[in-house]
Scaffold this motif. Structure first.
Motif, mmCIF file in Angstrom:
data_model
loop_
_atom_site.group_PDB
_atom_site.id
_atom_site.type_symbol
_atom_site.label_atom_id
_atom_site.label_comp_id
_atom_site.label_asym_id
_atom_site.label_seq_id
_atom_site.Cartn_x
_atom_site.Cartn_y
_atom_site.Cartn_z
ATOM 1 N N SER A 1 -8.021 -8.435 61.178
ATOM 2 C CA SER A 1 -7.891 -8.675 62.470
ATOM 3 C C SER A 1 -6.700 -9.288 62.964
ATOM 4 N N LYS A 2 -6.118 -10.137 61.731
ATOM 5 C CA LYS A 2 -4.791 -10.975 62.041
ATOM 6 C C LYS A 2 -3.698 -10.986 61.317
ATOM 7 N N ASP B 1 -10.781 -11.956 59.273
ATOM 8 C CA ASP B 1 -9.417 -12.641 59.632
ATOM 9 C C ASP B 1 -8.277 -11.716 58.908
ATOM 10 N N LYS C 1 -16.365 -14.114 68.487
ATOM 11 C CA LYS C 1 -16.094 -12.858 68.140
ATOM 12 C C LYS C 1 -16.832 -12.438 66.887
ATOM 13 N N ARG C 2 -17.381 -13.233 66.042
ATOM 14 C CA ARG C 2 -18.012 -13.071 64.862
ATOM 15 C C ARG C 2 -19.526 -12.973 65.010
ATOM 16 N N GLU D 1 -13.702 -5.272 60.249
ATOM 17 C CA GLU D 1 -12.768 -5.581 61.239
ATOM 18 C C GLU D 1 -12.811 -6.698 61.781
ATOM 19 N N PHE D 2 -14.023 -7.597 61.383
ATOM 20 C CA PHE D 2 -14.233 -8.761 62.241
ATOM 21 C C PHE D 2 -13.426 -9.886 61.193
ATOM 22 N N ASP E 1 -12.895 -17.422 67.684
ATOM 23 C CA ASP E 1 -13.121 -16.637 66.436
ATOM 24 C C ASP E 1 -14.463 -16.387 66.167
ATOM 25 N N LYS F 1 -10.140 -1.275 57.115
ATOM 26 C CA LYS F 1 -10.835 -1.407 57.902
ATOM 27 C C LYS F 1 -12.478 -1.175 57.673
#
Length: 426
Positions: A65-66, A62, A198-199, A59-60, A195, A54
């Motif tokens: 986060s995924k 893929d 969010k970025r 954290e942003f 996505d 992290k």
């Protein structure tokens, strides 16, 4: 009623004996090339604390986060199967005190794990070769790691690759660019996907890495990072380009190349192909001068790359054909209880005294005829034949399986010399 067969988890594949020759060839080649550049091997845990990724990857992204395989162990610690190697290497450098007034050149290899949509060249367990250098601030080390990757790919037999090159600049110059990027994408906010939205607040540069076809026109017209580099960044990147030009390394300047992880600064690069479908990146890397400090160490310049072993092996196969598994040199045909006991001893002696000799023993019995069929099928160059009558005379039959020649009898004490001489003539 038979039970249902258990299959491997999706995206985690078996590499079968017939396929491993290509992998072994690549791994041996890589080990030798890394040594020729004075890079030393480091071996890392498959599992790290989740916070490591992290803090390093971002954290942003893929990945964080995924895609990470994260779980709590019985003591309640959050652990993650490593999705890439760089963060773990940096952690190892710091936790083992390897960066105090030192430079380091290291490499590692092994499996990484990401919960991705599987397709050709993209798996949930995949294998990487990874190279990292610490403590070198100038563009000369950037050139070296690119040359190292070029040598590895060329000697592996990979053809028709293109080197994409870009600079992400210093954190200071990127902050200026980030503001311009936020302003631009905010003006197109209604057209951004979830996505990208969010970025936009976290890391707007990652929008440039989006593969969404509906965003490509917007991305194509976005401000270009290289037009906003500061003097330090332009000087560093210009030095790298001059080194590559002087060495005849061809490259394409790609201002949209940003890489998928947050820790990169200055140089980023990718070796790409059009021969593996949508997964075109074969080897990718760049400089990450702030990561050591970000993870608790002292400020340390660093650069590295990772290459996907599956993609290299697949590309070599596509371009050059299959790499055949090595055949034994000798197939040992044995019949009779006394012959079996003596054969095992003779085979061990031959392995002891002829370096590199590959012997396949016939195990499980069978007639001479059936064993000779097996010897031919094995691909061996010679069959060594030992029955009870040969054991009585302390000799073995030596039969050529690939060249027309009469079978000969060889005394046991002459076998090392005879087989050694034949191997030397191949």
């Amino acid at each position: 009623m038979s039970q249902q067969q258990i299959q491997p988890p999706k995206g985690m594949n078996d590499i079968l004996p017939a396929e491993t020759a290509a992998w072994q060839r690549l791994e041996t080649l890589a080990r030798d090339i890394f040594a020729s550049y004075a890079y030393q091997e480091i071996r890392l845990p498959l599992v790290e604390h989740t916070g490591l990724f992290k803090r390093s990857i971002g954290e942003f992204t893929d990945v964080v986060s995924k895609e990470m395989y994260t779980f709590d162990d019985p003591s309640g610690d959050s652990l993650t199967l490593r999705p890439e190697a760089t963060a773990g290497i940096v952690r190892a450098m710091i936790s083992n005190g390897l960066l105090h007034n030192q430079t380091q050149r290291v490499w590692t290899a092994g499996p990484m794990f990401r919960h991705e949509n599987t397709q050709r060249g993209r798996f949930r367990q995949f294998n990487q070769l990874d190279v990292e250098a610490f403590g070198y601030p100038g563009p000369d080390i950037d050139a070296e790691v690119i040359l190292l990757s070029s040598r590895l790919l060329t000697q592996a037999g990979v053809k028709r690759l293109e080197l994409n090159l870009n600079s992400l600049g210093t954190p200071a110059s990127r902050r200026v660019y980030r503001e311009k990027l936020v302003e631009y994408f905010t003006a197109h906010k209604s057209k951004l996907d979830a996505d990208s939205l969010k970025r936009l607040d976290g890391n707007p540069l990652r929008i440039l890495d989006s593969k969404n076809p509906e965003l490509q026109d917007i991305i194509r017209n976005a401000p270009i990072l290289t037009e906003h580099l500061d003097e330090e960044s332009r000087t560093h990147f210009g030095g790298l380009c001059r080194h590559l030009d002087a060495l005849g390394v061809k490259y394409v300047l790609n201002p949209r190349l940003v890489r998928g992880l947050d820790y990169y600064t200055h140089t980023v690069f990718e070796w790409v192909t059009t021969e593996l479908g949508s997964q075109g990146a074969v080897c990718s890397g760049g400089r990450y001068d702030g990561l050591v400090e970000q993870l608790g160490g002292k400020p340390t310049p660093a650069i590295g790359w990772a290459a996907g072993q599956e993609r290299i092996v697949d590309l070599v196969r596509v371009q050059n054909g299959e790499v055949p598994a090595p055949a034994p040199d000798v197939y040992f045909v044995i019949a009779g209880q006394r012959a079996e006991a003596e054969g095992l001893r003779i085979a061990e002696t031959l392995r002891d005294q002829i370096p590199g000799l590959r012997i396949e023993m016939n195990c499980g019995g069978g007639s001479f005829k059936s064993q000779l069929k097996r010897s031919d099928k094995s691909g061996a160059a010679w069959a060594l034949i030992l029955g009870d009558s040969e054991t009585e005379k302390r000799v073995a039959g030596l039969k050529s399986l690939r060249v027309e020649a009469p079978q000969v009898e060889v005394a046991w004490e002459r076998l090392v010399d005879e087989l050694g001489a034949r191997l030397a003539q191949r």
